[in-house]
Design an enzyme around this catalytic site. Structure first.
Site, mmCIF file in Angstrom:
data_model
loop_
_atom_site.group_PDB
_atom_site.id
_atom_site.type_symbol
_atom_site.label_atom_id
_atom_site.label_comp_id
_atom_site.label_asym_id
_atom_site.label_seq_id
_atom_site.Cartn_x
_atom_site.Cartn_y
_atom_site.Cartn_z
ATOM 1 N N ASP A 251 -21.295 1.712 -34.886
ATOM 2 C CA ASP A 251 -20.065 1.318 -34.273
ATOM 3 C C ASP A 251 -20.335 0.262 -33.396
ATOM 4 O OD1 ASP A 251 -19.835 3.899 -34.999
ATOM 5 O OD2 ASP A 251 -18.267 4.347 -33.902
ATOM 6 N N HIS B 223 -17.503 -1.890 -31.972
ATOM 7 C CA HIS B 223 -16.320 -1.847 -30.907
ATOM 8 C C HIS B 223 -16.195 -2.944 -29.820
ATOM 9 C CE1 HIS B 223 -14.558 2.094 -31.161
ATOM 10 N NE2 HIS B 223 -15.694 2.502 -31.001
ATOM 11 N N ARG C 26 -14.703 15.758 -35.063
ATOM 12 C CA ARG C 26 -15.912 15.820 -34.239
ATOM 13 C C ARG C 26 -16.771 16.808 -34.826
ATOM 14 N NH1 ARG C 26 -16.684 11.062 -31.593
ATOM 15 N NH2 ARG C 26 -14.583 10.427 -30.685
ATOM 16 N N ARG D 130 0.093 5.573 -32.439
ATOM 17 C CA ARG D 130 -0.730 6.024 -31.306
ATOM 18 C C ARG D 130 -1.624 4.794 -30.728
ATOM 19 N NH1 ARG D 130 -4.755 9.849 -32.418
ATOM 20 N NH2 ARG D 130 -4.586 10.896 -30.373
ATOM 21 N N HIS E 144 -19.492 7.055 -35.161
ATOM 22 C CA HIS E 144 -18.462 7.705 -34.377
ATOM 23 C C HIS E 144 -18.583 8.579 -33.378
ATOM 24 C CE1 HIS E 144 -14.316 9.547 -34.234
ATOM 25 N NE2 HIS E 144 -14.721 10.581 -34.602
ATOM 26 N N LYS F 3 -4.117 12.607 -39.893
ATOM 27 C CA LYS F 3 -5.296 12.523 -39.080
ATOM 28 C C LYS F 3 -6.318 12.602 -40.436
ATOM 29 C CE LYS F 3 -8.234 14.016 -35.264
ATOM 30 N NZ LYS F 3 -8.356 15.115 -34.236
ATOM 31 N N ASN G 102 -11.820 5.150 -37.512
ATOM 32 C CA ASN G 102 -10.742 5.749 -37.080
ATOM 33 C C ASN G 102 -9.812 4.753 -36.204
ATOM 34 O OD1 ASN G 102 -12.760 6.318 -35.276
ATOM 35 N ND2 ASN G 102 -11.188 7.476 -34.069
ATOM 36 N N HIS G 103 -10.706 3.821 -35.612
ATOM 37 C CA HIS G 103 -10.000 2.773 -34.886
ATOM 38 C C HIS G 103 -9.443 1.700 -35.819
ATOM 39 C CE1 HIS G 103 -11.208 3.837 -30.724
ATOM 40 N NE2 HIS G 103 -11.810 4.483 -30.911
#
Length: 312
Positions: free
Chosen positions: A14, A16, A245, A133, A266, A238, A81-82
């Site tokens: 990731d 980010h 997790r 969200r 993740h 989702k 997911n982001h």
């Protein structure tokens, strides 16, 4: 007869929104690998290119430039997911296959709408749950991350700011360039690769590799999961293999009969156990490095310059 040399496969964790970390990691990969191996490598990015860090726009510019700058490499860009939530806000997700509205994805999690202050601005009426969200408003301290929320449950404010608009603004849809929208729309939810060599305690094994941002769920059939991931089934509010997790930590039992590598990002850590690999040293935290792993050797390369030959 001489055996052919195993091809190099690099899986990048990731990012980010940290462009300097990505640039440094790429430079360290180039230094760590023989030039011919690096130039012909399969590079799999494990997702989560946006949020938390300040440079999402620059990160996506860098990733978009790779195929032309390294034409002999092969590049796979997984959806995290982001990234799914970013794409959802921009209206880039494929329509649900059953013809339903994205508003149907709100129902299961409606009890969280007030607490997470879901986006209710322009275009929200038919927006996937994760887009609402992502652009929502969350304030206070995130105990799970040990940091303050940055704008929303997704820490999306830095992404808005990297495109020059305030968090939660519908103007982001105009500010994101078309080539960035295409990049986000084209992200795959899973990548499968045959004949990947990996060093194990039993020597070098030739395996199938499944790359998915968070992992595969236990208790659900692998075929079923792969089918909806390949199809990018946006009826699902989702997507656990992108955002779960505990239930996605291990390799599903049904894959243990044949050698299968499952690699993910993740989870905010590096974890390597047999053929289950989690490569996310950074977790989107500024002080943590971004990591990549190289097969077949399982060499771990960090943006800080550290290289760990035996990552087990």
């Amino acid at each position: 007869m001489a055996t052919s040399k195993a091809r190099m496969v690099c899986c990048v964790g990731d990012i980010h929104g940290y462009i300097r970390k990505l640039q440094n990691l790429w430079s360290n990969l180039e230094k760590a690998l023989p030039p011919s191996d690096f130039q012909s490598a399969l590079i799999i990015f494990l997702g989560d290119y946006c949020d938390r860090g300040p440079n999402t726009k620059e990160v996506i510019d860098f990733l978009i430039s790779l195929p032309s700058n390294y034409p002999n490499q092969r590049h796979i860009f997984l959806c995290g997911n982001h990234d799914l939530a970013f794409a959802a806000f921009l209206g880039l997700l494929p329509s649900p296959v059953d013809g339903s509205d994205f508003s149907a994805t709100w129902e299961e999690y409606a009890m969280n709408e007030e607490r997470e202050r879901w986006y209710k601005g322009e275009g929200y009426e038919n927006m996937h749950l994760q887009g609402r969200r992502w652009a929502g408003r969350m304030i206070g301290f995130n105990r799970a991350k040990n940091t303050d929320y940055q704008g929303s449950i997704y820490d999306a404010a830095p992404t808005f700011q990297s495109y020059g608009v305030p968090h939660g603004s519908a103007e982001l849809r105009k500010a994101v360039p078309d080539e960035h929208k295409k990049f986000l729309a084209d992200l795959v939810w899973v990548h499968e690769e045959d004949n990947v060599s990996i060093e194990t305690e039993k020597g070098v094994q030739n395996c199938k590799l499944i790359a998915v941002h968070a992992g595969l769920e236990k208790g659900k059939g692998v075929k079923e999961q792969l089918n909806y991931l390949r199809a990018k089934d946006t009826r699902i509010p989702k997507v656990e293999p992108l955002s779960g997790r505990k239930d996605v930590w291990d390799i599903p039992e049904e894959l243990r009969g044949t050698p299968t590598i499952v690699v993910s990002g993740h989870h905010g850590k590096v974890h390597i156990e047999e053929l289950r690999l989690i490569i996310d040293q950074g977790g989107g935290i500024e002080s943590n490095p971004v990591a990549a792993i190289v097969f077949p050797s399982k060499t771990l390369v960090l943006d800080t310059g550290d290289i760990v030959s035996d990552s087990r």
